[in-house]
Design a protein around this motif. Structure first.
Motif, PDB file in Angstrom:
ATOM      1  N   ALA A   1       0.830  -1.205   0.000  1.00  0.00           N
ATOM      2  CA  ALA A   1       0.000   0.000   0.000  1.00  0.00           C
ATOM      3  C   ALA A   1       0.864   1.255   0.000  1.00  0.00           C
ATOM      4  O   ALA A   1       0.629   2.187  -0.789  1.00  0.00           O
ATOM      5  CB  ALA A   1      -0.926  -0.019   1.212  1.00  0.00           C
ATOM      6  N   ARG A   2       1.855   1.284   0.871  1.00  0.00           N
ATOM      7  CA  ARG A   2       2.719   2.465   0.939  1.00  0.00           C
ATOM      8  C   ARG A   2       3.469   2.676  -0.368  1.00  0.00           C
ATOM      9  O   ARG A   2       3.616   3.812  -0.843  1.00  0.00           O
ATOM     10  CB  ARG A   2       3.696   2.326   2.098  1.00  0.00           C
ATOM     11  CG  ARG A   2       3.033   2.394   3.481  1.00  0.00           C
ATOM     12  CD  ARG A   2       4.074   2.281   4.578  1.00  0.00           C
ATOM     13  NE  ARG A   2       3.489   2.373   5.918  1.00  0.00           N
ATOM     14  CZ  ARG A   2       3.547   1.403   6.827  1.00  0.00           C
ATOM     15  NH1 ARG A   2       4.182   0.266   6.537  1.00  0.00           N
ATOM     16  NH2 ARG A   2       2.996   1.562   8.009  1.00  0.00           N
ATOM     17  N   ALA A   3       3.948   1.587  -0.980  1.00  0.00           N
ATOM     18  CA  ALA A   3       4.694   1.693  -2.232  1.00  0.00           C
ATOM     19  C   ALA A   3       3.829   2.245  -3.356  1.00  0.00           C
ATOM     20  O   ALA A   3       4.331   2.917  -4.265  1.00  0.00           O
ATOM     21  CB  ALA A   3       5.258   0.332  -2.620  1.00  0.00           C
ATOM     22  N   TRP A   4       2.534   2.004  -3.292  1.00  0.00           N
ATOM     23  CA  TRP A   4       1.612   2.457  -4.335  1.00  0.00           C
ATOM     24  C   TRP A   4       0.798   3.673  -3.893  1.00  0.00           C
ATOM     25  O   TRP A   4      -0.251   3.975  -4.436  1.00  0.00           O
ATOM     26  CB  TRP A   4       0.691   1.312  -4.748  1.00  0.00           C
ATOM     27  CG  TRP A   4       1.421   0.240  -5.529  1.00  0.00           C
ATOM     28  CD1 TRP A   4       2.759   0.205  -5.829  1.00  0.00           C
ATOM     29  CD2 TRP A   4       0.857  -0.946  -6.093  1.00  0.00           C
ATOM     30  NE1 TRP A   4       3.062  -0.930  -6.544  1.00  0.00           N
ATOM     31  CE2 TRP A   4       1.910  -1.658  -6.727  1.00  0.00           C
ATOM     32  CE3 TRP A   4      -0.422  -1.498  -6.115  1.00  0.00           C
ATOM     33  CZ2 TRP A   4       1.714  -2.873  -7.383  1.00  0.00           C
ATOM     34  CZ3 TRP A   4      -0.621  -2.692  -6.771  1.00  0.00           C
ATOM     35  CH2 TRP A   4       0.420  -3.374  -7.399  1.00  0.00           C
ATOM     36  N   ASP A   5       1.310   4.373  -2.879  1.00  0.00           N
ATOM     37  CA  ASP A   5       0.726   5.637  -2.416  1.00  0.00           C
ATOM     38  C   ASP A   5      -0.714   5.492  -1.926  1.00  0.00           C
ATOM     39  O   ASP A   5      -1.538   6.404  -2.076  1.00  0.00           O
ATOM     40  CB  ASP A   5       0.794   6.708  -3.517  1.00  0.00           C
ATOM     41  CG  ASP A   5       2.229   7.085  -3.862  1.00  0.00           C
ATOM     42  OD1 ASP A   5       3.055   7.148  -2.932  1.00  0.00           O
ATOM     43  OD2 ASP A   5       2.525   7.291  -5.050  1.00  0.00           O
ATOM     44  N   ILE A   6      -1.005   4.362  -1.322  1.00  0.00           N
ATOM     45  CA  ILE A   6      -2.297   4.155  -0.667  1.00  0.00           C
ATOM     46  C   ILE A   6      -2.070   4.352   0.828  1.00  0.00           C
ATOM     47  O   ILE A   6      -1.208   3.699   1.409  1.00  0.00           O
ATOM     48  CB  ILE A   6      -2.840   2.745  -0.955  1.00  0.00           C
ATOM     49  CG1 ILE A   6      -3.090   2.592  -2.459  1.00  0.00           C
ATOM     50  CG2 ILE A   6      -4.114   2.476  -0.162  1.00  0.00           C
ATOM     51  CD1 ILE A   6      -3.398   1.177  -2.889  1.00  0.00           C
ATOM     52  N   PRO A   7      -2.803   5.259   1.469  1.00  0.00           N
ATOM     53  CA  PRO A   7      -2.506   5.585   2.871  1.00  0.00           C
ATOM     54  C   PRO A   7      -2.731   4.406   3.809  1.00  0.00           C
ATOM     55  O   PRO A   7      -3.581   3.539   3.576  1.00  0.00           O
ATOM     56  CB  PRO A   7      -3.473   6.733   3.188  1.00  0.00           C
ATOM     57  CG  PRO A   7      -4.529   6.648   2.144  1.00  0.00           C
ATOM     58  CD  PRO A   7      -3.900   6.077   0.923  1.00  0.00           C
ATOM     59  N   VAL A   8      -1.943   4.418   4.887  1.00  0.00           N
ATOM     60  CA  VAL A   8      -1.988   3.360   5.899  1.00  0.00           C
ATOM     61  C   VAL A   8      -2.155   4.000   7.277  1.00  0.00           C
ATOM     62  O   VAL A   8      -1.466   4.972   7.597  1.00  0.00           O
ATOM     63  CB  VAL A   8      -0.697   2.514   5.873  1.00  0.00           C
ATOM     64  CG1 VAL A   8      -0.623   1.575   7.073  1.00  0.00           C
ATOM     65  CG2 VAL A   8      -0.603   1.733   4.571  1.00  0.00           C
ATOM     66  N   VAL A   9      -3.082   3.478   8.056  1.00  0.00           N
ATOM     67  CA  VAL A   9      -3.216   3.878   9.457  1.00  0.00           C
ATOM     68  C   VAL A   9      -2.175   3.108  10.255  1.00  0.00           C
ATOM     69  O   VAL A   9      -2.093   1.874  10.153  1.00  0.00           O
ATOM     70  CB  VAL A   9      -4.632   3.575   9.990  1.00  0.00           C
ATOM     71  CG1 VAL A   9      -4.733   3.899  11.476  1.00  0.00           C
ATOM     72  CG2 VAL A   9      -5.676   4.343   9.193  1.00  0.00           C
ATOM     73  N   ALA A  10      -1.362   3.819  11.019  1.00  0.00           N
ATOM     74  CA  ALA A  10      -0.244   3.193  11.737  1.00  0.00           C
ATOM     75  C   ALA A  10      -0.705   1.964  12.513  1.00  0.00           C
ATOM     76  O   ALA A  10      -1.648   2.049  13.317  1.00  0.00           O
ATOM     77  CB  ALA A  10       0.403   4.200  12.676  1.00  0.00           C
TER      78      ALA A  10
END
Length: 404
Positions: free
Chosen positions: A179-188
């Motif tokens: 997700a992070r690599a494809w610019d999709i936000p992640v909740v910590a």
């Protein structure tokens, strides 16, 4: 290169359910997992009998930064739907506590059903196999997977790799990293449904009580993030565990306190004053009627009242203060037992970046995130498995419609 309509990465609860439903809808599906034994989290859950759902599962039993996200999927695949699936395979089940449903014999029954459903959908299995890279926008399909078993092309890609708890059974950050690599936000992410620990100084009086259990009222937080439960609490060498503490851990954040009512539904101060006027008993003896005996003695010590003190000899203010402490034991956890002991992950792929009806990423057509990888965390008691089934079905149905 093999070509499929759908590739599902992660052969756990959500992944197998998704693959089975899509396969039975006529899609050509491949299911990949890096583990040699699939469904390990199912296998170890519920003491080996899998708490596979909860009769009362509803959106109010789930935590997320986007709290209404889970409504659609949960409404369209309910606990009764999964019960019906198990019963079609003659899997016996029973209700244990507050709507929690378990297999009569073994969690292997649930794994068998999911595998059989995948086989009925002609799902292709690839495990153990690692996915090294995923490319988007290939000539043959939307996604191209580079794996130990060769290249795989797929028009739909479902990420069902779970979260970070229990690393010894293969937990990984695959979904979050993608997700992070494809610019999709992640909740910590953080550990949830996990025991709480305390500083050595704060816990020193209670460390000797490891193994003592008692039903309590327990709460923490405020507003939408306030959790309050009446459940069993278990004292350990390092802190607190048991269902009540696991529940509250999903709501707790440092440095907030937790408040414990050792006598839920009772006014301890009033009962102590009433006992003073009618009894010559020692305080510790009376407390042992209300609490486990070992805890009663230590509680008197912590309160600074001699164990052999008689109720009649204690000032009313002392008894009122003791009662308030029994109904409102405030503690400040130092932390948790972490991923090693956590049952689920709080946080994950930000649901505001996903469609609540399909689980598809808004910024990447054909990409779906399901199960524990998503920022939807259920209570203890079968709720997280119900989310796995429901989110898996939602993605499978959506991807199957798009492929028609």
């Amino acid at each position: 290169m093999e070509k499929f309509d759908m590739a599902v990465i992660g052969a756990g609860a959500a992944g197998m359910m998704c693959a089975a439903v899509a396969g039975q809808a006529g899609r050509r599906v491949v299911l990949l997992d890096h583990a040699a034994k699939i469904g390990e989290k199912i296998r170890i859950s519920g003491g080996g009998r899998c708490n596979f759902t909860n009769l009362h599962a509803a959106p109010a039993h789930y935590l997320s930064e986007n709290p209404h996200f889970c409504r659609s999927a949960l409404a369209r695949y309910t606990p009764r739907d999964f019960i019906g699936l198990l019963e079609s395979y003659r899997v016996g089940w029973h209700e244990k506590h507050r709507g929690q449903l378990f297999c009569d014999v073994s969690s292997e029954s649930v794994i068998h059903v999911l595998k059989a459903e995948c086989d009925a959908g002609r799902v292709s299995w690839r495990h153990p196999v690692r996915v090294h890279d995923i490319a988007r926008g290939g000539a043959q399909a939307r996604f191209t997977l580079s794996t130990d078993a060769g290249a795989i092309a797929a028009d739909a890609l479902v990420i069902a790799t779970g979260g970070l708890p229990v690393p010894k059974i293969g937990a990984s950050d695959f979904a979050l990293a993608l997700a992070r690599a494809w610019d999709i936000p992640v909740v910590a992410p953080r550990a949830a449904l996990v025991p709480l620990t305390f500083s050595v100084a704060e816990w020193a009086p209670f460390a000797e009580l490891a193994g003592v259990s008692i039903e309590v009222g327990i709460q923490t937080g405020a507003g939408r993030e306030r959790g309050a439960f009446v459940e069993d609490l278990l004292l350990t060498h390092r802190g607190l565990s048991g269902p009540g503490v696991l529940q509250i851990s999903s709501y707790w954040t440092a440095p907030a306190p937790i408040d414990i009512d050792l006598l839920p539904g009772r006014d301890a101060g009033a009962e102590l004053l009433a006992a003073k006027s009618t009894s010559r008993r020692q305080l510790a003896t009376l407390l042992a009627d209300w609490l486990p005996a070992r805890l009663a003695g230590v509680w008197a010590d912590v309160a600074g009242v001699p164990r052999d003190a008689r109720l009649a000899d204690l000032p009313d203010r002392t008894l009122r203060a003791l009662g308030q402490a029994l109904n409102g034991w405030r503690l400040h956890p130092a932390g948790t037992e972490g991923w090693r002991k956590a049952e689920v992950m709080r946080g994950g792929v930000d649901t505001r970046a996903l469609s609540s009806s399909t689980m598809e990423a808004k910024s990447c057509p054909g990409l779906y995130f399901i199960g524990e990888a998503v920022d939807v965390t259920g209570w203890l008691g079968g709720y997280n498995f119900q989310w796995a089934w429901a989110s898996g079905v939602a993605a499978a149905r959506a991807a199957s419609r798009q492929a028609v």
